[in-house]
Write an enzyme that holds these catalytic residues in place. Structure first.
Site, PDB file in Angstrom:
ATOM      1  N   ASP A   1       0.974  -1.072  -0.096  1.00 47.22           N
ATOM      2  CA  ASP A   1      -0.006   0.138  -0.123  1.00 47.22           C
ATOM      3  C   ASP A   1       0.796   1.308   0.066  1.00 47.22           C
ATOM      4  O   ASP A   1       1.866   1.339   0.198  1.00 47.22           O
ATOM      5  CB  ASP A   1      -1.078  -0.021   1.202  1.00 47.22           C
TER       6      ASP A   1
ATOM      7  N   ASN B   1      -7.294  -2.693  14.121  1.00 47.36           N
ATOM      8  CA  ASN B   1      -8.747  -2.952  13.914  1.00 47.36           C
ATOM      9  C   ASN B   1      -8.960  -4.017  13.000  1.00 47.36           C
ATOM     10  O   ASN B   1     -10.138  -4.418  12.416  1.00 47.36           O
ATOM     11  CB  ASN B   1      -9.539  -1.555  13.102  1.00 47.36           C
TER      12      ASN B   1
ATOM     13  N   HIS C   1      -7.216  -4.863  10.184  1.00 47.62           N
ATOM     14  CA  HIS C   1      -7.006  -4.755   8.800  1.00 47.62           C
ATOM     15  C   HIS C   1      -5.508  -5.295   8.436  1.00 47.62           C
ATOM     16  O   HIS C   1      -4.601  -5.414   8.930  1.00 47.62           O
ATOM     17  CB  HIS C   1      -6.821  -3.098   8.280  1.00 47.62           C
TER      18      HIS C   1
HETATM   19  C1  GLP Z   1      -0.409  -0.287   8.838  1.00 47.42           C
HETATM   20  C2  GLP Z   1      -0.171  -0.877   7.315  1.00 47.42           C
HETATM   21  C3  GLP Z   1      -0.261  -2.281   7.373  1.00 47.42           C
HETATM   22  C4  GLP Z   1       0.529  -2.653   8.576  1.00 47.42           C
HETATM   23  C5  GLP Z   1      -0.288  -2.378   9.706  1.00 47.42           C
HETATM   24  C6  GLP Z   1       0.217  -2.586  11.294  1.00 47.42           C
HETATM   25  O1  GLP Z   1      -1.447   0.758   8.744  1.00 47.42           O
HETATM   26  N1  GLP Z   1      -0.907  -0.451   6.052  1.00 47.42           N
HETATM   27  O2  GLP Z   1       0.516  -2.754   6.129  1.00 47.42           O
HETATM   28  O3  GLP Z   1       1.115  -3.899   8.468  1.00 47.42           O
HETATM   29  O4  GLP Z   1      -0.921  -1.261   9.723  1.00 47.42           O
HETATM   30  O5  GLP Z   1       1.143  -1.696  11.373  1.00 47.42           O
HETATM   31  P1  GLP Z   1       2.308  -1.733  12.676  1.00 47.42           P
HETATM   32  O6  GLP Z   1       3.275  -2.845  12.326  1.00 47.42           O
HETATM   33  O7  GLP Z   1       2.876  -0.361  12.746  1.00 47.42           O
HETATM   34  O8  GLP Z   1       1.301  -2.159  13.893  1.00 47.42           O
END
Ligand code: GLP
Length: 257
Positions: A79, A148, A150
């Protein structure tokens, strides 16, 4: 305790801490590179120690071996924020340059991401999905987990057929990612381009990497409750090539048998 346990499915590996998780993931990435795999890469705090461990592993190799692995590097990121280009330190393109391209001396264009500066983000999403198809799809997809539920930026509710697209980020995600924008959720771009669950679920292997006790409950819901649109990561359960690597904190709420 560190160990490998097999739930009915998916295979789950629990490591003592985030550093041990990173080393396991880096090992798998190195093995995939050795096979000439197309990698699906992720950003976020979880991936920082992973990429550090990968860089260390590759730099510890004899130079010719390292160059051999890098020669066939092909990766697609999940992304990118709409409106941010590689020169913006908050962009995922900049993250990838800092954590992988620069230390590995890979030209940035070898690490492919959606173009956050494209004039028509929806058209860019279609182009990116087409480029991924033309490359033969993803062999190994690395995934972090949003609080959440995702994956990529597939915000809830989300169906498994959702394609690569431009979408609005939830306020909880903008809050979660504010750290990269001076701590201000309002400074986090409101939109992003993300690979959809459709492309993610088409990858041959999925590696879900989760660290930290604050993700224990969402990891439990993702893996041990029936799949549903409210927890996008729960659709990963149906993928035959899913492996989960978590630290003890993130695995704390899982029922292990
Ligand atoms: C982000 C990214 C994801 C990532 C997730 C977890 O928003 N778009 O690809 O894996 O959220 O982030 P983090 O590792 O900082 O907790």
């Amino acid at each position: 305790m560190t160990g490998s346990r097999s739930l009915a499915q998916p295979p789950l590996r629990v490591e003592a801490d985030a550093l041990a998780v990173a080393d396991q993931v880096a090992m798998r990435l190195q093995a995939a590179l050795a096979q000439g795999a197309t990698l699906g890469l992720a950003t976020g705090r979880t991936m920082e120690p992973v990429y550090r461990a990968l860089v260390q592993r590759l730099q510890a190799l004899p130079e010719t071996d390292c160059l051999g692995l890098l020669a066939s590097w092909c990766s697609f990121n999940l992304d990118e924020y709409v409106g941010l280009g590689p020169k913006d330190p908050g962009s995922f393109a900049a993250f990838m340059r800092r954590h992988l391209a620069l230390p590995l001396r890979l030209p940035s264009e070898r690490l492919q991401l959606p173009d956050g500066l494209a004039g028509d983000p929806q058209a860019e999403a279609l182009r990116y999905a087409q480029a991924l198809r033309a490359a033969g799809g993803i062999d190994l997809q690395l995934l972090g987990l949003g609080r959440n539920g995702h994956v990529g930026f597939n915000e809830p509710p989300c169906l498994p057929e959702a394609p690569c697209r431009c979408l609005a980020l939830s306020s909880s995600t903008r809050q979660q990612n504010a750290g990269a924008f001076g701590g201000d959720p309002q400074a986090v771009p409101p939109q992003a381009i993300t690979l959809g669950l459709a492309e993610i679920l088409s990858a041959r292997q999925l590696l879900l990497v989760v660290t930290g006790a604050e993700k224990a409950e969402i990891l439990r819901r993702s893996l041990q409750e029936p799949p549903c649109p409210e927890v996008p990561a729960s659709w990963l359960q149906g993928h035959p090539g899913l492996e989960v690597i978590a630290d003890r904190g993130a695995a704390a709420a899982l029922q292990l048998s």
